[in-house]
Design an enzyme around this catalytic site. Structure first.
Site, mmCIF file in Angstrom:
data_model
loop_
_atom_site.group_PDB
_atom_site.id
_atom_site.type_symbol
_atom_site.label_atom_id
_atom_site.label_comp_id
_atom_site.label_asym_id
_atom_site.label_seq_id
_atom_site.Cartn_x
_atom_site.Cartn_y
_atom_site.Cartn_z
ATOM 1 N N THR A 280 5.084 17.468 38.641
ATOM 2 C CA THR A 280 4.981 16.131 38.056
ATOM 3 C C THR A 280 4.246 16.204 36.727
ATOM 4 O O THR A 280 3.602 17.196 36.403
ATOM 5 C CB THR A 280 4.194 15.172 38.967
ATOM 6 O OG1 THR A 280 2.805 15.532 38.941
ATOM 7 C CG2 THR A 280 4.718 15.204 40.384
ATOM 8 N N ASP A 281 4.304 15.133 35.976
ATOM 9 C CA ASP A 281 3.397 14.965 34.857
ATOM 10 C C ASP A 281 2.044 14.495 35.414
ATOM 11 O O ASP A 281 1.908 14.190 36.599
ATOM 12 C CB ASP A 281 3.962 13.966 33.841
ATOM 13 C CG ASP A 281 3.501 14.256 32.425
ATOM 14 O OD1 ASP A 281 2.406 14.855 32.263
ATOM 15 O OD2 ASP A 281 4.197 13.885 31.471
ATOM 16 N N TYR A 282 1.075 14.412 34.552
ATOM 17 C CA TYR A 282 -0.318 14.150 34.920
ATOM 18 C C TYR A 282 -0.481 12.848 35.720
ATOM 19 O O TYR A 282 -0.167 11.773 35.220
ATOM 20 C CB TYR A 282 -1.144 14.086 33.636
ATOM 21 C CG TYR A 282 -2.634 14.068 33.790
ATOM 22 C CD1 TYR A 282 -3.367 15.234 33.746
ATOM 23 C CD2 TYR A 282 -3.321 12.873 33.949
ATOM 24 C CE1 TYR A 282 -4.753 15.231 33.858
ATOM 25 C CE2 TYR A 282 -4.697 12.848 34.066
ATOM 26 C CZ TYR A 282 -5.414 14.031 34.020
ATOM 27 O OH TYR A 282 -6.779 14.007 34.135
ATOM 28 N N ALA A 284 1.255 11.501 37.956
ATOM 29 C CA ALA A 284 2.453 10.672 38.103
ATOM 30 C C ALA A 284 2.670 10.202 39.541
ATOM 31 O O ALA A 284 3.207 9.113 39.758
ATOM 32 C CB ALA A 284 3.681 11.426 37.606
#
Length: 738
Positions: A280-282, A284
């Site tokens: 995932t992104d940070y 998310a």
């Protein structure tokens, strides 16, 4: 099921050979059999490397979790000492000794900073882009990094969005080619080499289409547009062997990308058959609660992992909830095993089981960061990335007769020219424009500098203009250095007004009035296309330099004085007005195009439809003449390839590079097709008076498209070819497919 764009399965990343791949699988399976459920979930947890009050790495906050097997990866982790110590905790003090995977955002350079990715795209030089990625991987790997969160391949048509600086612009084809080049540069040919990194293509998917250009915002589009415009660059990166995928922050058609079954399961796994890891992104997963699709951490984790996420970046939701979710049957342990296999395989492919410290070498770190060779490469690419937007009266290039140059503007003597996402780059290493000009000027020349006005958003103070004008009156040439601050084109840096910030436009007006007939050149440093209509009306010469990186000042001076002829072409349209956005070259024609009916047409009452500077545009200090298009026939079959060619001549007095661009239009089809689509380009280096014949092959694949049923197909009919130096100009010829 909708068709894919390629018959080739993406499969295992890195393109590992069968024998090695089999050995890695055996190694992974043997380890997986020894792991408890808690240890498996620990591999799915990525946490941030911490820093002390001085900014130096301080890993004590996560050491205990590492020793307990609760961490699989650490991001923002670099530096040989820092990564070696953390790795020691994992391999020497945890039960199974599984090495950590260290990740870092190395986007356009690690210590040697290259132009921002949008600037690199303006070079249209794929070999140069690959070389920049290779160097940033070499430097990152020498500093203990294993994995970078690049390339960013979000097609973006709204320059209000700050992250346009991180991508390759508005075109799917160009972005796809650049994605491939960046993956090749980052990963090299041997994943076991110690000077390569694992790549991570992002942000999956359609993040560049956020409404109103506002960061993290909603995306809503047809599946046809998603598959036709926004997904091909991801597939291109994965076909090149990209090791991993990062999910996007945005929703897509009412579902967040981080728990989107169509994206993560149907397309990525079933259609493309990608076998690598998804991160995932940070935070998310945590943000699924804010999106409103999860009531709590447990529900957010369940939706993300069941959709296909393998690693949780920073929210720690997996480590908190997955054990219970497996125990109560909401998540199958087989799904956990699947995720962990992918994570362990990546570590094995990087050689970390053989030698977990192989990336931690003090000598290599000391030798290669910011080396002379790397600085030379950064300077070369910075020069190639610059786009000459205007040169009325041949103001540029400047020459050695200029003895007093007034350098005016807030970006004339700043080191903030490397752009956002500059890795471990240091502003103190950056060559300012003032320094670059001083390095280039003859010995007795003088630079007179004044800031004049601020480039801070909302700062309308004009009190410094008079002092700037006094210097202009003493000079025999003027360089205006204008643009944005690095922080104003970045993640979470959307702008509603993309004109020159602060009082810079007023500064430009006053300076141009005071300069009279002396040569005056405007240099722009920015991370996005700006709305420049008012500046364009008054400035005789405009050079778009983007944020050029570590060698900024030297590279700009090289171009201003003609030591290098500018060859950049715009990868993204510059609007005439914010009201046109989104404005892009490959739009549909509409049923009432402008020019058919004087009133009832798709047009504005107050401005033209066309952008100020279109996609593919860029001037040179020389001139190029395009001959007539030639082809051997005007009618071909569905399976045939058509060759088209023309002669390009350098009709000026300087060596030059021209980017010859091929655009194709499917004039009549079962679905509406764009007015033109970029399908090929070639960079020509031509000496004065020389001519070269350029040949393009228009293949069946280039003529294909997705129909209304999302099937990739080619249809018979009339096609129009345009070849020239810009999306809005060129020689045309028609042919028919029967």
């Amino acid at each position: 099921m909708a068709a894919t764009w390629s018959d080739k399965a993406v499969g295992r990343p890195f393109g590992a050979d069968q024998k090695r791949d089999s050995a890695l699988k055996e190694q992974v399976e043997a380890l997986l059999c020894q792991m408890t459920l808690e240890e498996k979930i620990g591999q799915m947890n990525q946490v941030a490397g911490s820093r002390d009050t001085t900014g130096a790495p301080a890993n004590t906050e996560i050491e205990a979790d590492v020793r307990e097997g609760r961490v699989g990866s650490v991001f923002n982790a670099f530096g040989v000492d820092f990564t070696r110590e953390l790795q020691k905790q994992a391999v020497e003090h945890s039960r199974l000794g599984i090495p950590l995977l260290f990740g870092y955002d190395i986007i356009h350079g690690f210590r040697t900073i290259f132009p921002i990715p949008l600037g690199q795209a303006a070079s249209w030089h794929l070999e140069g882009i690959e070389r920049a990625a290779r160097i940033m991987a070499i430097e990152g790997a020498a500093s203990g990094v294993h994995w970078t969160f690049a390339p960013m391949v979000d097609v973006a048509r709204d320059p209000r969005w700050g992250r346009v600086m991180e991508g390759a612009g508005e075109d799917t084809y160009l972005t796809s080619l650049i994605a491939r080049a960046q993956v090749r540069g980052i990963q090299g040919r041997d994943p076991g080499a110690i000077d390569t990194l694992a790549a991570c293509v992002k942000h999956y998917a359609a993040y560049g289409a956020v409404e109103a250009g506002r960061e993290y915002n909603t995306v809503d589009m047809s599946e046809w547009r998603l598959r036709s415009i926004y997904l091909p660059p991801f597939l291109a990166a994965l076909e090149e062997g990209c090791a991993s995928v990062m999910t996007a922050f945005n929703t897509l058609n009412a579902l967040p990308a981080t728990c989107h079954p169509l994206l993560l399961d149907q397309i990525l796994r079933r259609e493309w058959r990608f076998e690598g890891m998804v991160v995932t992104d940070y935070t998310a997963i945590m943000e699924l609660e804010q999106h409103g699709v999860a009531a709590n951490a447990s529900e957010a984790s369940r939706k993300a992992v069941n959709a296909g996420v393998d690693m949780d970046m920073q929210s720690s939701y997996f480590i908190k909830t997955l054990n219970d979710l497996v125990q109560n049957g909401q998540v199958e342990e087989a799904r956990i095993d699947e995720a962990v296999r992918r994570i362990l395989w990546l570590k094995a492919a990087l050689g970390l089981f053989e030698d977990p410290y192989r990336y931690a070498n003090d000598d290599r770190e000391a030798e290669c960061l910011l080396s002379d060779a790397h600085r030379r490469a950064a300077r070369e690419q910075a020069r190639e990335s610059m786009v000459l937007l205007k040169n009325e009266g041949n103001v540029l290039p400047l020459n050695d007769r200029h003895k007093k140059i007034a350098l005016i503007g807030p970006l004339g003597n700043t080191r903030r020219l490397i752009g956002s996402w500059h890795g471990n780059g240091d502003h103190n290493d950056t060559v300012t424009l003032s320094e670059g000009l001083a390095n280039r000027l003859v010995e007795d020349a003088v630079i007179l500098y004044a800031e004049g006005a601020s480039n801070r958003i909302g700062d309308t103070d004009t009190s410094g203009i008079e002092a700037a004008l006094e210097l202009v009156r003493q000079a025999d040439a003027v360089v205006l250095a204008l643009g944005e601050d690095e922080a104003d084109a970045d993640e979470a840096a959307s702008r509603a007004d993309i004109g020159l910030p602060g009082a810079q436009l007023e500064l430009a007006r006053r300076v141009l009035e005071a300069a009279g007939d002396m040569p005056i050149a405007t240099v722009l440093f920015n991370g996005r296309p700006l709305a420049l209509t008012e500046l364009d009306e008054i400035a005789p010469a405009i050079l778009e330099a983007w944020w050029p990186g570590t060698e900024a000042g030297n590279a700009v001076a090289d171009v201003l004085f003609g030591d290098v002829n500018p060859s950049g072409k715009l990868p993204m349209s510059f609007p005439a007005s914010v009201g046109q956005i989104p404005v892009y070259y490959n739009a549909f024609n509409t049923g009432r195009p402008k020019g058919v009916d004087p009133k009832y047409a798709s047009k504005y009452l107050d401005i033209p439809n066309a952008p100020l500077y279109p996609f593919g545009f860029g001037l040179s200090y020389t001139t190029f003449e395009y001959g007539a298009l030639e082809t051997t026939c005007s009618e071909i079959g569905l399976d045939d390839t058509l060759e088209v060619s023309l002669a390009v001549t350098n009709t000026g007095e300087r060596d030059g590079i021209e980017v010859v661009q091929l655009y194709l239009q499917d004039v009549h089809a079962s679905v509406v097709r764009p007015l033109r689509e970029l399908k090929g380009f070639q960079r020509l280096e031509l000496a004065p008076g020389t001519c070269e014949r350029v040949t393009f092959r228009i293949t069946p694949d280039m003529r294909g498209f997705l129909n209304a049923e999302l099937e990739h197909m080619q249809e018979p009919g009339l096609f129009r070819v345009q070849i020239g130096g810009c999306s809005q100009s060129g020689q045309e010829i028609e042919f028919r497919v029967v």
